[in-house]
Structure formats: structure tokens, C-alpha cells
Design an enzyme around this catalytic site. Structure first.
Site, PDB file in Angstrom:
ATOM      1  N   LYS A  35       0.845  -1.210   0.000  1.00 16.08           N
ATOM      2  CA  LYS A  35       0.000   0.000   0.000  1.00 16.08           C
ATOM      3  C   LYS A  35       0.876   1.254   0.000  1.00 16.08           C
ATOM      4  O   LYS A  35       0.633   2.195  -0.769  1.00 16.08           O
ATOM      5  CB  LYS A  35      -0.931  -0.012   1.224  1.00 16.08           C
ATOM      6  CG  LYS A  35      -2.069  -1.015   1.077  1.00 16.08           C
ATOM      7  CD  LYS A  35      -2.799  -1.294   2.393  1.00 16.08           C
ATOM      8  CE  LYS A  35      -3.799  -2.439   2.207  1.00 16.08           C
ATOM      9  NZ  LYS A  35      -4.420  -2.887   3.455  1.00 16.08           N
ATOM     10  N   GLN A  59      -4.266  -1.893   9.803  1.00 13.46           N
ATOM     11  CA  GLN A  59      -4.222  -3.192   9.124  1.00 13.46           C
ATOM     12  C   GLN A  59      -4.792  -4.297  10.018  1.00 13.46           C
ATOM     13  O   GLN A  59      -4.453  -4.406  11.193  1.00 13.46           O
ATOM     14  CB  GLN A  59      -2.765  -3.511   8.730  1.00 13.46           C
ATOM     15  CG  GLN A  59      -2.596  -4.759   7.905  1.00 13.46           C
ATOM     16  CD  GLN A  59      -3.295  -4.676   6.545  1.00 13.46           C
ATOM     17  OE1 GLN A  59      -3.200  -3.675   5.848  1.00 13.46           O
ATOM     18  NE2 GLN A  59      -4.013  -5.728   6.184  1.00 13.46           N
ATOM     19  N   ASP A 107     -11.047   2.585   4.490  1.00 13.13           N
ATOM     20  CA  ASP A 107     -11.407   1.163   4.400  1.00 13.13           C
ATOM     21  C   ASP A 107     -12.927   0.978   4.343  1.00 13.13           C
ATOM     22  O   ASP A 107     -13.411  -0.097   3.975  1.00 13.13           O
ATOM     23  CB  ASP A 107     -10.871   0.406   5.633  1.00 13.13           C
ATOM     24  CG  ASP A 107      -9.571  -0.334   5.343  1.00 13.13           C
ATOM     25  OD1 ASP A 107      -9.265  -0.559   4.151  1.00 13.13           O
ATOM     26  OD2 ASP A 107      -8.875  -0.696   6.307  1.00 13.13           O
TER      27      ASP A 107
END
Ligand code: NAD
Length: 290
Positions: free
Chosen positions: A52, A96, A119
Site C-alpha cells: 500500500k 491493518q 477502508d
């Protein structure tokens, strides 16, 4: 033999759009910024977080990788999120998954400013997805699947769609996107308690597999000519490879491809789309902050 839905190619198209959008933002003096928080040392998470950050670098998105110790407390992780919420250089924040067991992930997600929740896991964004409010953030993996389905020219209106898996990350948002106005599919969500899963799947013109079991979906689950989107990313031992493992999806690719009309490969299908849609969401967050 099924047509291959090339996720790498479609992801490149999305990233080319991102380049354009970032240039426009920079002309207005805005540099999109993404913070990726990793708690602990899970090797798969490290790979995801690094890729990412790398993609941000390639596109000219400012990124911060924040690595917290494996034994971090809930309060330490929350403090990091709160600091990032206040940081004007950061437009998108993601923590994460999965964090170590002492961390309450739900509370962390709720602490993220919904306007920075790229997200799309914060309850406010989940609600906006259900309400079909376009101001929210859609989770990256199902958003990427939708983009692939559109790129493949698959007609979703009135189609029978079956989503296998009901997670908040993939299955549930995927079902909402497919049934939303504009997609207009007739959606069935199957899961671990579903009776006669093969028969349910055989109804599908469009089958999305998000199960987490290697090669679980087999040829007898497939209606002739169906479109198959394989979200699964599984490591299976393979002594013949240098790394000692290979990646495979939730779909038994060879036998399903022989029967399906179109199919995504693993790797090179949904995977590259997820990161491309994260970049899109980060740009959207930066626009929203301006
Ligand atoms: P999860 O474990 O949270 O959910 C799995 C779902 O599958 C559950 O809802 C469960 O009910 C269902 N399930 C389990 N066993 C089943 C069975 N025997 N029959 C029918 N349904 C069953 O997983 P997830 O986070 O949704 O991820 C699913 C897969 O997608 C995993 O392989 C994961 O690695 C992969 N994934 C890929 C990406 C990507 O970028 N491509 C992103 C997220 C997840």
C-alpha cells in the site's frame, strides 16, 4: 473456456484515473495523504502494508507507515488513531487487520474519523452504503469486484447473484452493492450454515466467492456460462516453489474456468483491484477535506 477477467489490467486503468485526479488536486495545493497503521509483525500484514505504501509512492500520494509494537495497548493504538484524525496532512487512515489479540479492533475502527475511514469499515460508512448515500466510503475489495464486473461487461440488472461469505469486509458489502439501484441484481448471500450450497450457487449468473477456503468452489457449483469472481487469497504449501507455497483462490480455477463464461484469476484478479480502490478512496477523502 471462460473469458479471463484481467484484474491487473483494470487496476491499471483505475490507477491511471488516480494519476489524473491527483494531478488536479495538486494544482489546488492538495497532496492526498494516507496513514497505514500496523500493530505487530504479522508477515502477511507487513506485505500488505508495504505494498500500500509503495503504491502511494508510485502515484505521488503522501504516505505514513506507522508500526506499533506487538504488545501495544488498546490506549496506545487509540492515541495513534486520534493523532492521525487531527493531522491535516493525512486524509485516509487504515489500521491493518488483524491486530494482535489484546486489541479490540471494533473500538479502533469506531475511533477513526469517518471522513478519513478509507477502508469503509466505520459504522457511519456501513450505514451510508446500506442507504446508498454516495458520500460514504465503500470497502475496497467489494468496490474493486464491482469495477471488475462492470469492466467485463456483465449485465447485473435482474441477474441472479450469489455471494458466498457474509463478512463485513467482503461478503456483506458486496451483497449491498449488487442489490443497490443501478446494479439491480437479485442477491442471495450464502455462508457456512447454508444448506446445499452447490445447488444455491448453481442458480447464479454471477457468483462471488469470499470464503477463505482454498479451491472450495468446484465445477458442480457453477451454472454453464456464469461469471465467477474469486476474492479468495490463500497460501497453500507447495514444495516445488521457491517460497514453499503458492497462492490460490477460493475457486478451483481449472475446472470452473472450463464451465464458466468469465472468471477472475488468483493472483491477478481481485487482489490488484483492492489496492487500486484504496487509492481511489484516499483521493476521495482528500477531495472531501478541501
Ligand atoms: P472471513 O473468514 O471473515 O469470512 C468467510 C466467510 O465464508 C464467512 O462469512 C463464512 O460464513 C463463510 N464460510 C466459511 N466456511 C464456509 C462454508 N463451508 N460454506 C459456505 N460459506 C462458508 O473471510 P473474508 O475476510 O471475507 O475473506 C474471504 C477470502 O477473501 C479470504 O480468502 C481472504 O484472504 C480473501 N480476501 C481477499 C482480499 C483481496 O484483496 N483480494 C481482501 C479481503 C479478503
Amino acid at each position: 473456456m471462460a473469458e479471463l477477467i484481467d484484474g491487473k489490467k483494470v487496476a491499471e486503468e483505475v490507477l491511471a484515473e488516480c494519476v489524473q485526479e491527483i494531478a488536479e488536486l495538486k494544482e489546488r495545493g492538495i497532496v492526498p495523504g494516507l496513514a497505514v497503521v500496523l500493530v505487530g509483525e504479522d508477515p502477511a500484514s507487513q506485505v500488505y502494508v508495504n505494498s500500500k505504501a509503495r503504491k502511494c509512492g508510485e502515484l505521488g500520494i503522501y504516505s505514513e507507515k506507522i508500526v506499533l509494537a506487538e504488545d501495544s495497548t488498546q490506549e496506545e493504538v487509540l492515541a495513534t488513531v486520534r493523532r492521525l484524525n487531527e493531522d491535516p496532512a493525512i486524509h485516509g487512515i487504515l489500521v491493518q487487520s488483524p491486530p494482535p489479540p489484546q486489541i479490540n479492533e471494533e473500538e479502533i475502527v469506531r475511533a477513526i474519523d469517518p471522513a478519513k475511514d478509507v477502508d469503509g469499515f466505520h459504522p457511519e460508512n456501513v450505514a451510508k452504503l446500506a442507504l446508498e448515500d454516495p458520500s460514504g466510503f465503500v470497502p475496497c475489495t467489494p468496490a474493486g469486484c464491482m469495477r471488475l464486473i462492470k469492466a467485463a461487461g456483465v449485465e447485473t440488472s435482474g441477474a441472479e447473484a450469489v455471494v458466498v461469505g457474509r463478512s463485513m469486509i467482503v461478503g456483506k458489502p458486496m451483497a449491498l452493492l449488487l442489490m443497490a439501484r443501478g446494479s439491480d441484481a437479485t442477491v442471495t448471500v450464502a455462508h457456512s450454515r447454508t444448506r446445499d450450497l452447490a445447488a444455491v450457487c448453481r442458480r447464479a449468473d454471477l457468483l462471488v466467492a469470499a470464503v477463505g477456503i482454498p479451491e472450495f468452489i468446484q465445477a458442480d457449483f457453477i451454472k454453464e456460462g456464469a461469471t465467477v469472481i474469486d476474492v479468495g487469497i490463500n497460501r497453500v504449501e507447495d514444495a516445488s516453489t521457491k517460497r514453499g507455497y503458492r497462492l490460490c483462490g477460493d475457486v478451483a480455477y481449472e475446472e470452473v474456468a472450463a464451465k464458466a463464461g468469465a472468471i477472475t484469476p488468483v493472483p491477478g484478479g481481485v487482489g490488484p483491484m483492492t489496492i487500486a480502490m484504496l487509492m481511489k478512496n484516499t483521493i476521495k477523502a482528500a477531495r472531501g477535506a478541501s
